[in-house]
Write an enzyme that holds these catalytic residues in place. Structure first.
Site, PDB file in Angstrom:
ATOM      1  N   ARG A  98       1.104  -1.418  -0.206  1.00 19.86           N
ATOM      2  CA  ARG A  98       0.174  -0.090   0.010  1.00 19.86           C
ATOM      3  C   ARG A  98       0.989   1.754  -0.151  1.00 19.86           C
ATOM      4  O   ARG A  98       0.788   2.485  -0.292  1.00 19.86           O
ATOM      5  CB  ARG A  98      -1.358  -0.046   1.454  1.00 19.86           C
ATOM      6  N   LYS A 129     -19.601 -17.299   0.770  1.00 22.19           N
ATOM      7  CA  LYS A 129     -20.681 -17.276   0.438  1.00 22.19           C
ATOM      8  C   LYS A 129     -21.797 -16.404   0.111  1.00 22.19           C
ATOM      9  O   LYS A 129     -20.848 -15.281  -0.578  1.00 22.19           O
ATOM     10  CB  LYS A 129     -20.996 -16.497   2.712  1.00 22.19           C
ATOM     11  N   GLY A 175     -12.271  -9.301  -2.542  1.00 18.27           N
ATOM     12  CA  GLY A 175     -11.967 -11.127  -1.642  1.00 18.27           C
ATOM     13  C   GLY A 175     -10.666 -11.310  -1.643  1.00 18.27           C
ATOM     14  O   GLY A 175      -9.660 -10.366  -2.707  1.00 18.27           O
ATOM     15  N   GLY A 197     -13.087  -3.826   0.488  1.00 14.01           N
ATOM     16  CA  GLY A 197     -14.063  -3.865   0.032  1.00 14.01           C
ATOM     17  C   GLY A 197     -14.850  -2.868  -0.818  1.00 14.01           C
ATOM     18  O   GLY A 197     -15.771  -3.036  -1.540  1.00 14.01           O
TER      19      GLY A 197
HETATM   20  P1  AMP Z   1     -14.648 -13.818   0.302  1.00 14.02           P
HETATM   21  O1  AMP Z   1     -13.662 -13.613   1.266  1.00 14.02           O
HETATM   22  O2  AMP Z   1     -15.674 -14.281  -0.245  1.00 14.02           O
HETATM   23  O3  AMP Z   1     -13.783 -13.972  -0.906  1.00 14.02           O
HETATM   24  O4  AMP Z   1     -14.131 -15.562   0.994  1.00 14.02           O
HETATM   25  C1  AMP Z   1     -13.055 -16.205   1.034  1.00 14.02           C
HETATM   26  C2  AMP Z   1     -12.701 -17.710   2.097  1.00 14.02           C
HETATM   27  O5  AMP Z   1     -13.589 -18.608   1.256  1.00 14.02           O
HETATM   28  C3  AMP Z   1     -11.353 -18.343   1.991  1.00 14.02           C
HETATM   29  O6  AMP Z   1     -11.037 -18.137   3.463  1.00 14.02           O
HETATM   30  C4  AMP Z   1     -11.583 -19.714   1.871  1.00 14.02           C
HETATM   31  O7  AMP Z   1     -11.035 -20.736   2.674  1.00 14.02           O
HETATM   32  C5  AMP Z   1     -13.324 -19.785   1.697  1.00 14.02           C
HETATM   33  N1  AMP Z   1     -13.450 -21.113   0.882  1.00 14.02           N
HETATM   34  C6  AMP Z   1     -13.390 -21.168  -0.272  1.00 14.02           C
HETATM   35  N2  AMP Z   1     -14.121 -22.160  -0.791  1.00 14.02           N
HETATM   36  C7  AMP Z   1     -14.822 -22.884   0.512  1.00 14.02           C
HETATM   37  C8  AMP Z   1     -15.411 -24.558   0.484  1.00 14.02           C
HETATM   38  N3  AMP Z   1     -15.584 -25.116   0.197  1.00 14.02           N
HETATM   39  N4  AMP Z   1     -15.821 -24.339   1.956  1.00 14.02           N
HETATM   40  C9  AMP Z   1     -15.545 -23.007   3.190  1.00 14.02           C
HETATM   41  N5  AMP Z   1     -14.652 -22.261   2.613  1.00 14.02           N
HETATM   42  C10 AMP Z   1     -13.944 -21.542   1.853  1.00 14.02           C
END
Ligand code: AMP
Length: 395
Positions: free
Chosen positions: A35, A197, A353, A376
């Protein structure tokens, strides 16, 4: 969009809101200076044009004036990066700041103490913003990471510079690059949406459906879609209250001629652990008690085929639990496919993400066309929102 390139800063004291919210280790040393590096183009531009820089930033989420959140800890690293001794004021407003500013000469850089030592910063307090504004002749916002927050130094302050305000180079380039996906993307446009999610990505998916040709859904969120369409997902992550939303997204995608690609197979594990037993299973027939933690080899091949045919690629979110080596393969293969497509001329943007952490971990960042610096903030841009920090510069 007026940027620092369009302004003559000769003899001007320029307030630059940067995002120096960098990670520090237990010895209070900077462990990742990305950064700080990212602010170089803006700072050099101002200095070369005859101005001086007064840098405004936050660091962490201090409760009062906690020393471990002092921006003093980054002076040495910033000095090395900018090649100019960075001066420091022990406060961001009041006599200490005013005196340091009055001694500042063209070509010099002054860093003010953590803005978040004052709760007025995150409250978007007008008086606090006005006090900050009095320190400089001109306002530049280059803090993309906080552009989605209506804080005093990112948004409220801009009104005190009706003419004398503009975009920093980093902020401008984040906006230009996301435009290459959302409005100017060359077809076929593919979005890869992964992560944990569905709930955190619904608005992004809905906003990009009009723009994209292919939607790859991976990671934990894929299981809500697979369950909604009748698959057995064993004990995989699922949001049961989002099954209808998932069906709705699939229906909308069909109406808009977007091809959706879900994993066909997964690496399933008998526990959420690096030491789990694993097996390769069809994504819609995962045995009870087992959870899908990575995309399987057939899915990886299918995803790569789509990516290699694409001219524009957005990657948001990993397709597996990449933090654990056992479940990182899908995310690595996906990143490699995007790198290959990019080498063949596609435009690729990674952002919004944990995929940014993934490309850095697997040394793929330099093979992508653009890696966003704001989690974000990028997510909100992909959701189609106008960020308050950007809006304030345009008013
Ligand atoms: P995000 O911040 O929404 O991009 O989510 C990222 C997180 O999703 C990471 O920490 C991954 O470990 C988790 N993740 C990815 N695939 C899976 C899965 N199949 N089951 C549980 N967590 C997951």
């Amino acid at each position: 969009m007026k940027t620092v390139k369009d302004v003559n800063f000769n003899n001007k004291k320029v307030l630059v809101r940067v995002d120096f919210n960098v990670p520090l280790n237990d010895n209070l040393e900077v462990t990742d200076a990305t950064r700080i590096e990212a602010a170089k183009p803006t700072i050099f531009n101002i200095l070369e044009s005859g101005g001086s820089c007064i840098l405004l930033s936050h660091l962490g989420r201090p409760k009062g004036k906690e020393d471990k959140f002092s921006l003093r800890h980054i002076i040495n690293r910033a000095t090395k990066i900018f090649g100019v001794q960075v001066k420091f004021a022990e406060d961001c407003i009041g006599p200490a700041a005013e005196e340091a500013v009055s001694n500042l000469k063209p070509g010099e850089i002054l860093l003010l103490e953590n803005l978040r030592y004052y709760t007025e910063e995150t409250e978007g307090d007008r008086d606090f913003a006005e006090k900050l504004s009095k320190l400089g002749d001109y306002y530049v916002n280059d803090a993309f990471g906080t552009a989605h927050r209506a804080h005093a130094s990112t948004t409220v302050i801009a009104q005190f510079f009706p003419e004398n305000k503009c975009f920093g180079m980093l902020l401008a380039s984040e906006i230009e690059n996301v435009k290459k996906i959302l409005t100017d993307g060359q077809s076929p446009v593919t979005a890869i949406i992964g992560g944990a999610k569905v709930s955190s990505k619904i608005t992004v998916i809905e906003n990009i459906l009009d723009t994209i040709d292919h939607l790859i859904i991976g990671g934990g969120m894929a299981f809500t879609f697979i369950k909604a369409t009748g698959g057995n997902i064993g004990s995989s992550l699922v949001e049961d209250d989002k099954l209808d939303t998932a069906l709705d997204i699939l229906e909308k995608a069909k109406e808009k001629n977007v091809q959706v690609h879900l994993p066909v197979d997964v690496i399933a594990a008998d526990s959420f652990s690096e030491f789990a037993n694993t097996t390769n299973e069809p994504a819609d027939a995962i045995p009870e008690g087992w959870l899908g933690l990575d995309s399987g080899p057939r899915s990886n091949e299918q995803f790569a085929n789509v990516i290699l045919k694409s001219k524009t690629i957005l990657w948001n979110g990993p397709v597996g639990v990449f933090e654990m080596e056992k479940f990182a393969e899908g995310t690595i293969k996906l990143g490699e496919a995007i790198a290959e497509a990019t080498a063949n001329g596609a435009f690729s943007l990674v952002g919004g993400g944990d995929s940014v952490a993934a490309v850095q971990k697997f040394n793929l960042a330099t093979h992508m066309s653009y890696v966003s610096t704001g989690g974000g903030a990028m997510l909100e841009m992909l959701e189609g929102k106008t960020l308050p920090g950007i809006q304030a510069l345009l008013e």
